[in-house]
Design an enzyme around this catalytic site. Structure first.
Site, PDB file in Angstrom:
ATOM      1  N   LYS A  61      -1.941 -14.070   4.618  1.00 53.67           N
ATOM      2  CA  LYS A  61      -1.540 -12.998   5.131  1.00 53.67           C
ATOM      3  C   LYS A  61      -1.970 -12.451   6.366  1.00 53.67           C
ATOM      4  CE  LYS A  61      -0.798  -8.624   2.484  1.00 53.67           C
ATOM      5  NZ  LYS A  61      -1.147  -7.714   1.187  1.00 53.67           N
ATOM      6  N   SER A 136       2.717  -5.984  -1.277  1.00 50.44           N
ATOM      7  CA  SER A 136       2.721  -6.276   0.459  1.00 50.44           C
ATOM      8  C   SER A 136       2.428  -7.619   0.741  1.00 50.44           C
ATOM      9  CB  SER A 136       1.658  -5.168   0.891  1.00 50.44           C
ATOM     10  OG  SER A 136       0.272  -5.886   0.505  1.00 50.44           O
ATOM     11  N   SER A 159      -0.404  -6.284  -4.805  1.00 50.34           N
ATOM     12  CA  SER A 159       0.140  -6.837  -3.467  1.00 50.34           C
ATOM     13  C   SER A 159      -0.104  -8.406  -3.814  1.00 50.34           C
ATOM     14  CB  SER A 159      -0.504  -6.314  -2.290  1.00 50.34           C
ATOM     15  OG  SER A 159      -0.100  -5.174  -2.045  1.00 50.34           O
TER      16      SER A 159
HETATM   17  N1  GLN Z   1       2.118  -1.159  -3.650  1.00 53.02           N
HETATM   18  C1  GLN Z   1       0.704  -0.684  -3.607  1.00 53.02           C
HETATM   19  C2  GLN Z   1       0.450   0.231  -2.513  1.00 53.02           C
HETATM   20  O1  GLN Z   1       1.448   0.407  -1.734  1.00 53.02           O
HETATM   21  C3  GLN Z   1      -0.162  -1.670  -3.649  1.00 53.02           C
HETATM   22  C4  GLN Z   1      -0.364  -2.450  -2.363  1.00 53.02           C
HETATM   23  C5  GLN Z   1      -1.424  -3.576  -2.199  1.00 53.02           C
HETATM   24  O2  GLN Z   1      -1.769  -3.961  -3.397  1.00 53.02           O
HETATM   25  N2  GLN Z   1      -1.935  -3.710  -1.170  1.00 53.02           N
HETATM   26  O3  GLN Z   1      -0.493   0.747  -2.133  1.00 53.02           O
END
Ligand code: GLN
Length: 473
Positions: A61, A136, A159
Protein backbone atom coordinates in the site's frame (compact mmCIF):
# COMPACT_ATOMS: atom_id res chain seq x y z
CA UNK A 1 -2.33 -22.61 -7.95
CA UNK A 2 -1.17 -23.56 -4.46
CA UNK A 3 -0.02 -21.63 -1.38
CA UNK A 4 3.33 -19.84 -1.66
CA UNK A 5 4.09 -21.52 1.64
CA UNK A 6 4.09 -24.84 -0.26
CA UNK A 7 5.86 -23.61 -3.41
CA UNK A 8 9.64 -23.97 -3.54
CA UNK A 9 11.66 -20.88 -4.53
CA UNK A 10 12.69 -22.29 -7.95
CA UNK A 11 9.06 -22.84 -8.84
CA UNK A 12 8.15 -19.31 -7.70
CA UNK A 13 10.94 -17.90 -9.87
CA UNK A 14 9.63 -19.87 -12.84
CA UNK A 15 6.13 -18.42 -12.33
CA UNK A 16 7.41 -14.91 -11.74
CA UNK A 17 6.81 -13.55 -15.26
CA UNK A 18 3.22 -14.82 -15.30
CA UNK A 19 2.45 -13.47 -11.83
CA UNK A 20 4.01 -10.15 -12.81
CA UNK A 21 2.03 -9.88 -16.06
CA UNK A 22 -1.21 -10.35 -14.09
CA UNK A 23 -0.17 -7.50 -11.84
CA UNK A 24 0.48 -5.32 -14.87
CA UNK A 25 -3.03 -6.14 -16.04
CA UNK A 26 -4.38 -5.24 -12.59
CA UNK A 27 -2.62 -1.89 -12.95
CA UNK A 28 -4.01 -1.25 -16.44
CA UNK A 29 -7.54 -2.56 -16.03
CA UNK A 30 -8.37 -1.73 -12.40
CA UNK A 31 -5.91 1.07 -11.60
CA UNK A 32 -4.60 -1.06 -8.73
CA UNK A 33 -1.12 0.50 -8.70
CA UNK A 34 0.27 3.99 -8.29
CA UNK A 35 3.80 2.73 -8.99
CA UNK A 36 4.57 -0.59 -10.67
CA UNK A 37 8.24 -1.52 -10.96
CA UNK A 38 9.51 -2.88 -14.27
CA UNK A 39 9.78 -6.63 -14.94
CA UNK A 40 13.57 -6.29 -15.26
CA UNK A 41 13.93 -4.64 -11.84
CA UNK A 42 11.65 -7.17 -10.24
CA UNK A 43 13.41 -10.16 -11.81
CA UNK A 44 16.81 -8.90 -10.79
CA UNK A 45 15.67 -8.42 -7.20
CA UNK A 46 13.98 -11.79 -7.02
CA UNK A 47 17.01 -13.64 -8.33
CA UNK A 48 19.46 -11.97 -5.99
CA UNK A 49 17.33 -12.27 -2.84
CA UNK A 50 17.54 -15.05 -0.26
CA UNK A 51 15.11 -16.32 2.35
CA UNK A 52 11.71 -17.93 2.85
CA UNK A 53 10.00 -15.36 0.58
CA UNK A 54 12.43 -15.66 -2.34
CA UNK A 55 10.50 -15.27 -5.58
CA UNK A 56 7.44 -13.77 -3.85
CA UNK A 57 6.11 -10.57 -5.44
CA UNK A 58 4.83 -8.17 -2.82
CA UNK A 59 2.44 -5.31 -3.60
CA UNK A 60 2.55 -2.68 -0.83
CA UNK A 61 0.00 0.00 0.00
CA UNK A 62 1.29 3.43 -0.93
CA UNK A 63 1.26 4.77 2.65
CA UNK A 64 3.99 2.30 3.73
CA UNK A 65 7.49 3.72 3.19
CA UNK A 66 9.72 1.99 0.64
CA UNK A 67 13.29 3.17 0.23
CA UNK A 68 13.84 4.75 -3.17
CA UNK A 69 10.34 3.83 -4.40
CA UNK A 70 7.72 6.61 -4.45
CA UNK A 71 5.32 6.62 -1.51
CA UNK A 72 2.53 9.10 -2.19
CA UNK A 73 -0.38 8.17 0.09
CA UNK A 74 -2.39 8.76 -3.11
CA UNK A 75 -2.05 12.48 -2.43
CA UNK A 76 -0.78 15.36 -4.52
CA UNK A 77 0.94 16.49 -1.30
CA UNK A 78 3.43 13.61 -1.50
CA UNK A 79 3.35 13.05 -5.26
CA UNK A 80 7.12 13.36 -5.69
CA UNK A 81 8.21 11.78 -2.41
CA UNK A 82 10.65 8.85 -2.32
CA UNK A 83 11.42 7.84 1.28
CA UNK A 84 15.08 7.51 2.26
CA UNK A 85 14.24 4.44 4.39
CA UNK A 86 12.07 1.32 4.48
CA UNK A 87 9.20 0.86 6.92
CA UNK A 88 10.06 -1.88 9.43
CA UNK A 89 7.58 -4.28 7.83
CA UNK A 90 9.19 -3.72 4.43
CA UNK A 91 12.64 -4.26 5.90
CA UNK A 92 11.50 -7.53 7.51
CA UNK A 93 9.90 -8.92 4.38
CA UNK A 94 12.78 -7.86 2.13
CA UNK A 95 15.19 -9.52 4.54
CA UNK A 96 13.07 -12.65 4.17
CA UNK A 97 13.54 -12.47 0.39
CA UNK A 98 10.35 -10.74 -0.80
CA UNK A 99 10.44 -8.52 -3.89
CA UNK A 100 8.48 -5.27 -3.81
CA UNK A 101 6.54 -5.31 -7.08
CA UNK A 102 4.92 -1.93 -6.67
CA UNK A 103 2.92 0.50 -4.57
CA UNK A 104 -0.83 0.09 -4.60
CA UNK A 105 -3.57 2.62 -5.08
CA UNK A 106 -5.60 3.72 -2.05
CA UNK A 107 -7.85 6.43 -0.69
CA UNK A 108 -5.83 9.59 -0.03
CA UNK A 109 -4.06 9.29 3.34
CA UNK A 110 -6.15 6.11 3.91
CA UNK A 111 -9.31 8.18 4.35
CA UNK A 112 -12.12 6.39 2.61
CA UNK A 113 -14.04 3.14 2.28
CA UNK A 114 -14.30 2.72 -1.48
CA UNK A 115 -10.90 3.40 -3.07
CA UNK A 116 -12.32 6.40 -4.92
CA UNK A 117 -10.59 9.18 -2.94
CA UNK A 118 -7.26 8.82 -4.72
CA UNK A 119 -5.49 11.71 -6.45
CA UNK A 120 -4.56 9.13 -9.10
CA UNK A 121 -8.09 8.01 -9.94
CA UNK A 122 -10.36 5.35 -8.45
CA UNK A 123 -9.46 1.67 -8.18
CA UNK A 124 -12.00 -0.73 -9.72
CA UNK A 125 -13.39 -4.04 -8.54
CA UNK A 126 -12.07 -6.94 -10.66
CA UNK A 127 -15.37 -8.85 -10.22
CA UNK A 128 -17.30 -5.93 -11.73
CA UNK A 129 -15.42 -2.89 -13.02
CA UNK A 130 -18.40 -0.61 -12.44
CA UNK A 131 -18.17 -1.29 -8.72
CA UNK A 132 -15.71 -0.20 -6.04
CA UNK A 133 -13.19 -2.67 -4.63
CA UNK A 134 -13.50 -1.20 -1.12
CA UNK A 135 -10.96 1.00 0.62
CA UNK A 136 -8.81 2.36 1.69
CA UNK A 137 -6.34 -0.44 0.80
CA UNK A 138 -8.11 -0.85 -2.55
CA UNK A 139 -5.13 -1.72 -4.77
CA UNK A 140 -3.65 -4.24 -2.33
CA UNK A 141 -6.92 -6.19 -2.25
CA UNK A 142 -7.30 -6.08 -6.04
CA UNK A 143 -3.69 -7.20 -6.51
CA UNK A 144 -4.37 -10.41 -4.55
CA UNK A 145 -7.86 -11.01 -5.94
CA UNK A 146 -6.57 -10.65 -9.48
CA UNK A 147 -4.38 -13.78 -9.52
CA UNK A 148 -1.93 -12.48 -6.91
CA UNK A 149 -0.93 -14.18 -3.66
CA UNK A 150 -0.15 -11.73 -0.88
CA UNK A 151 0.07 -7.99 -0.23
CA UNK A 152 0.28 -5.43 2.57
CA UNK A 153 -2.32 -2.87 3.60
CA UNK A 154 -3.22 -0.78 6.63
CA UNK A 155 -6.43 -0.84 8.63
CA UNK A 156 -7.54 2.15 10.71
CA UNK A 157 -11.27 1.48 10.60
CA UNK A 158 -11.61 -1.42 8.18
CA UNK A 159 -9.25 -0.56 5.34
CA UNK A 160 -7.94 -4.10 5.06
CA UNK A 161 -11.11 -6.03 5.83
CA UNK A 162 -13.58 -4.06 3.71
CA UNK A 163 -11.62 -4.36 0.44
CA UNK A 164 -10.79 -7.99 1.29
CA UNK A 165 -14.53 -8.62 1.59
CA UNK A 166 -15.45 -6.79 -1.64
CA UNK A 167 -12.69 -8.57 -3.57
CA UNK A 168 -13.17 -12.05 -2.08
CA UNK A 169 -9.81 -12.56 -0.33
CA UNK A 170 -8.49 -12.89 3.23
CA UNK A 171 -7.51 -9.69 5.07
CA UNK A 172 -6.20 -9.51 8.62
CA UNK A 173 -6.06 -6.58 11.01
CA UNK A 174 -3.61 -7.82 13.65
CA UNK A 175 -3.86 -7.17 17.39
CA UNK A 176 -3.00 -3.54 18.13
CA UNK A 177 0.73 -3.35 18.77
CA UNK A 178 1.63 -6.72 17.25
CA UNK A 179 3.04 -5.46 13.94
CA UNK A 180 5.37 -2.47 13.76
CA UNK A 181 4.05 0.71 12.22
CA UNK A 182 7.38 2.42 11.92
CA UNK A 183 7.39 3.90 8.42
CA UNK A 184 3.60 3.90 8.01
CA UNK A 185 2.50 7.44 7.18
CA UNK A 186 0.07 8.09 10.02
CA UNK A 187 -3.64 8.79 9.77
CA UNK A 188 -4.98 7.91 13.26
CA UNK A 189 -2.43 6.02 15.35
CA UNK A 190 -4.62 4.94 18.23
CA UNK A 191 -6.61 2.85 15.74
CA UNK A 192 -4.38 1.63 12.95
CA UNK A 193 -2.34 -1.43 12.14
CA UNK A 194 -0.45 -2.74 9.12
CA UNK A 195 -1.62 -6.20 8.02
CA UNK A 196 -1.55 -8.77 5.23
CA UNK A 197 -3.96 -9.81 2.47
CA UNK A 198 -3.75 -13.29 0.96
CA UNK A 199 -5.81 -15.89 -0.83
CA UNK A 200 -4.45 -18.94 1.07
CA UNK A 201 -4.54 -19.13 4.88
CA UNK A 202 -1.05 -20.66 4.96
CA UNK A 203 0.34 -17.61 3.20
CA UNK A 204 -1.31 -15.37 5.76
CA UNK A 205 0.37 -17.43 8.49
CA UNK A 206 3.71 -17.22 6.71
CA UNK A 207 3.58 -13.42 6.39
CA UNK A 208 2.34 -12.89 9.93
CA UNK A 209 5.13 -15.03 11.32
CA UNK A 210 7.66 -12.72 9.69
CA UNK A 211 5.82 -9.52 10.60
CA UNK A 212 5.50 -9.96 14.36
CA UNK A 213 9.10 -9.18 15.22
CA UNK A 214 9.49 -6.69 18.07
CA UNK A 215 10.59 -3.25 16.85
CA UNK A 216 11.91 -0.68 19.27
CA UNK A 217 11.16 2.02 16.70
CA UNK A 218 7.41 1.47 17.25
CA UNK A 219 6.48 2.66 20.70
CA UNK A 220 3.11 0.89 20.71
CA UNK A 221 4.63 -2.58 20.51
CA UNK A 222 4.51 -4.90 23.50
CA UNK A 223 8.05 -6.10 24.12
CA UNK A 224 7.08 -9.53 25.38
CA UNK A 225 9.16 -11.99 23.42
CA UNK A 226 7.52 -15.02 24.99
CA UNK A 227 4.12 -13.86 23.78
CA UNK A 228 5.52 -13.40 20.32
CA UNK A 229 7.12 -16.84 20.37
CA UNK A 230 3.90 -18.52 21.28
CA UNK A 231 2.13 -16.78 18.40
CA UNK A 232 4.98 -17.68 16.04
CA UNK A 233 4.81 -21.36 16.96
CA UNK A 234 1.06 -21.46 16.41
CA UNK A 235 1.50 -19.79 13.01
CA UNK A 236 4.22 -22.27 12.15
CA UNK A 237 1.87 -25.14 13.04
CA UNK A 238 -0.65 -23.81 10.50
CA UNK A 239 2.02 -23.64 7.79
CA UNK A 240 2.99 -27.26 8.51
CA UNK A 241 -0.58 -28.58 8.82
CA UNK A 242 -1.58 -31.33 6.45
CA UNK A 243 -5.06 -32.56 7.34
CA UNK A 244 -7.86 -30.75 9.10
CA UNK A 245 -10.54 -31.90 11.52
CA UNK A 246 -14.00 -32.41 10.06
CA UNK A 247 -15.73 -30.64 12.94
CA UNK A 248 -14.86 -28.14 15.67
CA UNK A 249 -16.79 -29.41 18.69
CA UNK A 250 -16.56 -27.03 21.61
CA UNK A 251 -15.56 -23.91 19.67
CA UNK A 252 -17.79 -21.09 20.87
CA UNK A 253 -18.84 -18.39 18.43
CA UNK A 254 -20.98 -15.35 19.31
CA UNK A 255 -22.94 -13.22 16.87
CA UNK A 256 -25.67 -10.63 17.17
CA UNK A 257 -28.74 -11.21 15.01
CA UNK A 258 -29.76 -7.61 15.72
CA UNK A 259 -26.52 -6.30 14.25
CA UNK A 260 -26.78 -8.60 11.25
CA UNK A 261 -30.32 -7.40 10.63
CA UNK A 262 -28.90 -3.91 9.92
CA UNK A 263 -27.33 -5.31 6.75
CA UNK A 264 -28.77 -5.57 3.24
CA UNK A 265 -30.97 -8.66 2.79
CA UNK A 266 -28.58 -10.24 0.24
CA UNK A 267 -25.71 -10.03 2.73
CA UNK A 268 -27.95 -11.29 5.53
CA UNK A 269 -28.94 -14.36 3.55
CA UNK A 270 -25.36 -15.46 2.86
CA UNK A 271 -24.36 -14.89 6.50
CA UNK A 272 -27.35 -16.78 7.86
CA UNK A 273 -26.50 -19.77 5.66
CA UNK A 274 -22.95 -19.57 6.90
CA UNK A 275 -24.06 -19.55 10.53
CA UNK A 276 -26.15 -22.67 9.88
CA UNK A 277 -23.12 -24.27 8.26
CA UNK A 278 -20.97 -23.53 11.33
CA UNK A 279 -23.59 -24.97 13.61
CA UNK A 280 -24.81 -27.98 11.61
CA UNK A 281 -21.76 -29.06 9.61
CA UNK A 282 -18.84 -27.84 11.72
CA UNK A 283 -20.57 -28.49 15.07
CA UNK A 284 -19.49 -25.14 16.51
CA UNK A 285 -21.48 -23.73 19.43
CA UNK A 286 -22.99 -20.63 17.87
CA UNK A 287 -24.94 -18.23 20.10
CA UNK A 288 -26.91 -15.06 19.51
CA UNK A 289 -25.80 -12.37 21.98
CA UNK A 290 -26.95 -8.85 22.67
CA UNK A 291 -24.38 -6.18 21.87
CA UNK A 292 -25.96 -2.91 22.96
CA UNK A 293 -24.28 0.30 21.76
CA UNK A 294 -22.15 -1.42 19.18
CA UNK A 295 -24.11 0.57 16.62
CA UNK A 296 -22.69 3.73 18.24
CA UNK A 297 -19.17 2.74 17.39
CA UNK A 298 -19.31 4.39 13.98
CA UNK A 299 -19.86 7.89 15.42
CA UNK A 300 -17.19 7.37 18.07
CA UNK A 301 -14.75 6.07 15.45
CA UNK A 302 -15.21 8.97 13.05
CA UNK A 303 -14.75 11.58 15.76
CA UNK A 304 -11.60 9.95 17.11
CA UNK A 305 -10.15 9.27 13.65
CA UNK A 306 -10.79 12.82 12.47
CA UNK A 307 -9.32 14.40 15.60
CA UNK A 308 -6.16 12.33 15.22
CA UNK A 309 -6.04 13.04 11.48
CA UNK A 310 -6.30 16.80 11.96
CA UNK A 311 -3.37 16.68 14.35
CA UNK A 312 -1.28 14.32 12.17
CA UNK A 313 -1.83 16.23 8.98
CA UNK A 314 -0.81 19.52 10.60
CA UNK A 315 2.75 18.57 9.63
CA UNK A 316 2.09 19.35 5.95
CA UNK A 317 2.99 23.01 6.03
CA UNK A 318 5.23 25.52 4.29
CA UNK A 319 8.22 24.62 6.46
CA UNK A 320 8.84 21.33 4.67
CA UNK A 321 6.50 21.01 1.71
CA UNK A 322 7.30 23.96 -0.52
CA UNK A 323 10.51 24.87 -2.28
CA UNK A 324 12.64 27.82 -1.26
CA UNK A 325 12.13 29.47 -4.66
CA UNK A 326 8.37 29.78 -4.23
CA UNK A 327 8.49 30.93 -0.59
CA UNK A 328 6.63 34.14 0.29
CA UNK A 329 5.37 33.87 3.90
CA UNK A 330 4.69 30.92 6.17
CA UNK A 331 0.93 31.38 6.57
CA UNK A 332 0.19 32.40 3.01
CA UNK A 333 2.20 29.51 1.62
CA UNK A 334 0.76 27.00 4.07
CA UNK A 335 -2.79 27.98 3.15
CA UNK A 336 -2.03 27.75 -0.56
CA UNK A 337 -0.21 24.44 -0.17
CA UNK A 338 -2.97 22.78 1.81
CA UNK A 339 -5.75 24.16 -0.40
CA UNK A 340 -4.07 22.94 -3.57
CA UNK A 341 -2.59 19.63 -2.50
CA UNK A 342 -5.17 18.01 -0.21
CA UNK A 343 -8.28 16.38 -1.70
CA UNK A 344 -11.79 17.23 -0.50
CA UNK A 345 -12.22 14.28 1.88
CA UNK A 346 -8.93 15.03 3.61
CA UNK A 347 -9.89 18.69 4.02
CA UNK A 348 -13.29 17.74 5.39
CA UNK A 349 -11.68 15.56 8.03
CA UNK A 350 -9.14 18.16 9.07
CA UNK A 351 -11.92 20.71 9.53
CA UNK A 352 -14.21 18.34 11.44
CA UNK A 353 -11.40 16.92 13.54
CA UNK A 354 -10.16 20.37 14.53
CA UNK A 355 -13.72 21.34 15.45
CA UNK A 356 -14.41 18.21 17.52
CA UNK A 357 -11.24 18.72 19.55
CA UNK A 358 -11.40 22.51 19.89
CA UNK A 359 -11.56 24.01 23.39
CA UNK A 360 -15.30 24.70 23.37
CA UNK A 361 -16.46 21.42 21.82
CA UNK A 362 -13.99 18.82 23.01
CA UNK A 363 -16.16 17.63 25.90
CA UNK A 364 -19.22 17.31 23.73
CA UNK A 365 -17.52 15.34 20.95
CA UNK A 366 -14.00 14.02 21.44
CA UNK A 367 -14.14 13.15 25.14
CA UNK A 368 -17.58 11.63 24.72
CA UNK A 369 -16.29 9.50 21.84
CA UNK A 370 -13.47 8.26 24.09
CA UNK A 371 -16.04 7.20 26.68
CA UNK A 372 -18.04 5.29 24.06
CA UNK A 373 -14.80 3.67 22.98
CA UNK A 374 -14.08 2.51 26.52
CA UNK A 375 -17.61 1.14 26.85
CA UNK A 376 -17.32 -0.81 23.60
CA UNK A 377 -13.93 -2.16 24.57
CA UNK A 378 -15.35 -3.52 27.82
CA UNK A 379 -18.36 -4.95 26.03
CA UNK A 380 -16.33 -6.80 23.39
CA UNK A 381 -13.78 -8.00 25.97
CA UNK A 382 -16.60 -9.40 28.08
CA UNK A 383 -18.02 -11.31 25.10
CA UNK A 384 -14.57 -12.66 24.24
CA UNK A 385 -14.08 -13.87 27.80
CA UNK A 386 -17.02 -16.22 27.21
CA UNK A 387 -16.59 -17.02 23.51
CA UNK A 388 -13.64 -17.91 21.27
CA UNK A 389 -14.80 -15.70 18.41
CA UNK A 390 -17.20 -12.89 17.69
CA UNK A 391 -18.69 -13.12 14.20
CA UNK A 392 -19.88 -10.01 12.37
CA UNK A 393 -20.56 -8.93 8.82
CA UNK A 394 -17.75 -6.94 7.20
CA UNK A 395 -19.97 -4.67 5.18
CA UNK A 396 -23.68 -3.90 5.41
CA UNK A 397 -23.97 -4.18 1.60
CA UNK A 398 -22.37 -5.75 -1.48
CA UNK A 399 -19.77 -3.50 -3.18
CA UNK A 400 -21.46 -0.24 -4.28
CA UNK A 401 -21.20 1.12 -7.81
CA UNK A 402 -18.59 3.80 -8.44
CA UNK A 403 -19.96 7.16 -7.32
CA UNK A 404 -22.80 5.53 -5.38
CA UNK A 405 -21.39 5.72 -1.82
CA UNK A 406 -20.07 9.21 -1.13
CA UNK A 407 -19.85 11.34 2.02
CA UNK A 408 -21.67 9.83 4.98
CA UNK A 409 -22.92 6.94 2.82
CA UNK A 410 -19.30 5.84 2.50
CA UNK A 411 -18.79 6.23 6.27
CA UNK A 412 -21.80 3.97 6.83
CA UNK A 413 -20.02 1.09 5.07
CA UNK A 414 -17.72 0.91 8.10
CA UNK A 415 -20.35 0.22 10.73
CA UNK A 416 -19.03 -3.27 11.45
CA UNK A 417 -15.35 -2.86 10.73
CA UNK A 418 -14.55 0.00 13.12
CA UNK A 419 -15.34 -2.08 16.21
CA UNK A 420 -12.01 -3.95 16.54
CA UNK A 421 -10.08 -0.77 15.73
CA UNK A 422 -11.71 0.93 18.69
CA UNK A 423 -10.99 -2.06 20.93
CA UNK A 424 -7.59 -3.16 19.55
CA UNK A 425 -8.68 -6.78 19.02
CA UNK A 426 -7.47 -8.72 15.97
CA UNK A 427 -10.02 -9.29 13.19
CA UNK A 428 -9.93 -11.38 10.04
CA UNK A 429 -12.16 -10.99 6.98
CA UNK A 430 -12.96 -14.31 5.31
CA UNK A 431 -14.88 -14.75 2.03
CA UNK A 432 -17.93 -16.98 2.55
CA UNK A 433 -19.83 -16.81 -0.71
CA UNK A 434 -21.20 -14.78 -3.57
CA UNK A 435 -24.39 -12.88 -4.13
CA UNK A 436 -25.24 -11.98 -7.75
CA UNK A 437 -21.63 -12.65 -8.73
CA UNK A 438 -20.18 -10.37 -6.05
CA UNK A 439 -18.16 -11.64 -3.06
CA UNK A 440 -19.62 -11.60 0.47
CA UNK A 441 -17.44 -11.92 3.57
CA UNK A 442 -17.63 -12.08 7.33
CA UNK A 443 -15.16 -11.03 9.97
CA UNK A 444 -14.14 -12.96 13.04
CA UNK A 445 -12.82 -11.06 16.04
CA UNK A 446 -10.84 -12.84 18.74
CA UNK A 447 -9.15 -11.98 22.00
CA UNK A 448 -5.87 -10.05 22.03
CA UNK A 449 -2.91 -11.98 20.57
CA UNK A 450 -5.17 -14.74 19.24
CA UNK A 451 -4.28 -13.76 15.67
CA UNK A 452 -3.07 -17.28 14.88
CA UNK A 453 -6.41 -18.73 16.02
CA UNK A 454 -8.13 -16.51 13.46
CA UNK A 455 -5.81 -17.71 10.71
CA UNK A 456 -6.45 -21.31 11.77
CA UNK A 457 -10.18 -20.71 11.47
CA UNK A 458 -9.60 -19.54 7.88
CA UNK A 459 -7.56 -22.70 7.32
CA UNK A 460 -10.50 -24.81 8.51
CA UNK A 461 -12.95 -22.99 6.24
CA UNK A 462 -10.67 -22.98 3.20
CA UNK A 463 -11.93 -25.25 0.39
CA UNK A 464 -15.10 -25.76 2.42
CA UNK A 465 -16.81 -22.36 2.38
CA UNK A 466 -14.41 -20.53 0.10
CA UNK A 467 -12.22 -21.50 -2.81
CA UNK A 468 -8.82 -19.79 -2.49
CA UNK A 469 -8.16 -20.39 -6.20
CA UNK A 470 -11.23 -18.58 -7.46
CA UNK A 471 -10.34 -15.42 -9.36
CA UNK A 472 -12.08 -12.97 -11.67
CA UNK A 473 -11.54 -13.38 -15.40
N1 GLN B 1 -13.16 4.06 6.01
C1 GLN B 1 -12.51 4.42 7.23
C2 GLN B 1 -12.07 5.85 7.18
O1 GLN B 1 -12.21 6.43 6.18
C3 GLN B 1 -11.36 3.51 7.51
C4 GLN B 1 -10.17 3.81 6.71
C5 GLN B 1 -8.98 3.00 7.13
O2 GLN B 1 -9.10 1.97 7.77
N2 GLN B 1 -7.80 3.52 6.83
O3 GLN B 1 -11.59 6.38 8.11
Amino acid sequence: MKPLAETPAEERLKQLKTVYSRQREAAERFNAYITLRSLEEVEEDAESSEGPLKGVLLPIKDNISTRGVKTTCASRMLAGYSPPYDASVVKLLKKAGATVVGKTNMDEFAMGSTGENSAFGPTRNPWDVDRVPGGSSSGSAVAVAYHGYVSLGSDTGGSIRLPACYCGVLGLKPTYGLVSRFGLIPYAESLEQIGPFSRFSKDLAMLMKLLIEYDEMDMTMTPSTSLRNSIASRLEAIIKSTGKPAVVNGVKIAYSSKLISLADSRVQRVIENFISYLRDEMHAEVSDVDLPMLDKSLSAYYIIAMVEASSNLARYDATYYITRETYTSYWQDTIRLRSEKFGDEVKRRIIMGSFASSAGYMGRYYLKALKVRRFIKNLVSEVLSRFDFLLMPVSPSPPPKLGEAVGVDAYALDIYTVVPNLTGHPALAIPIGFSSGLPVGVQFISDYYKDAELVYLAYLLEDRVYDPRKAPG
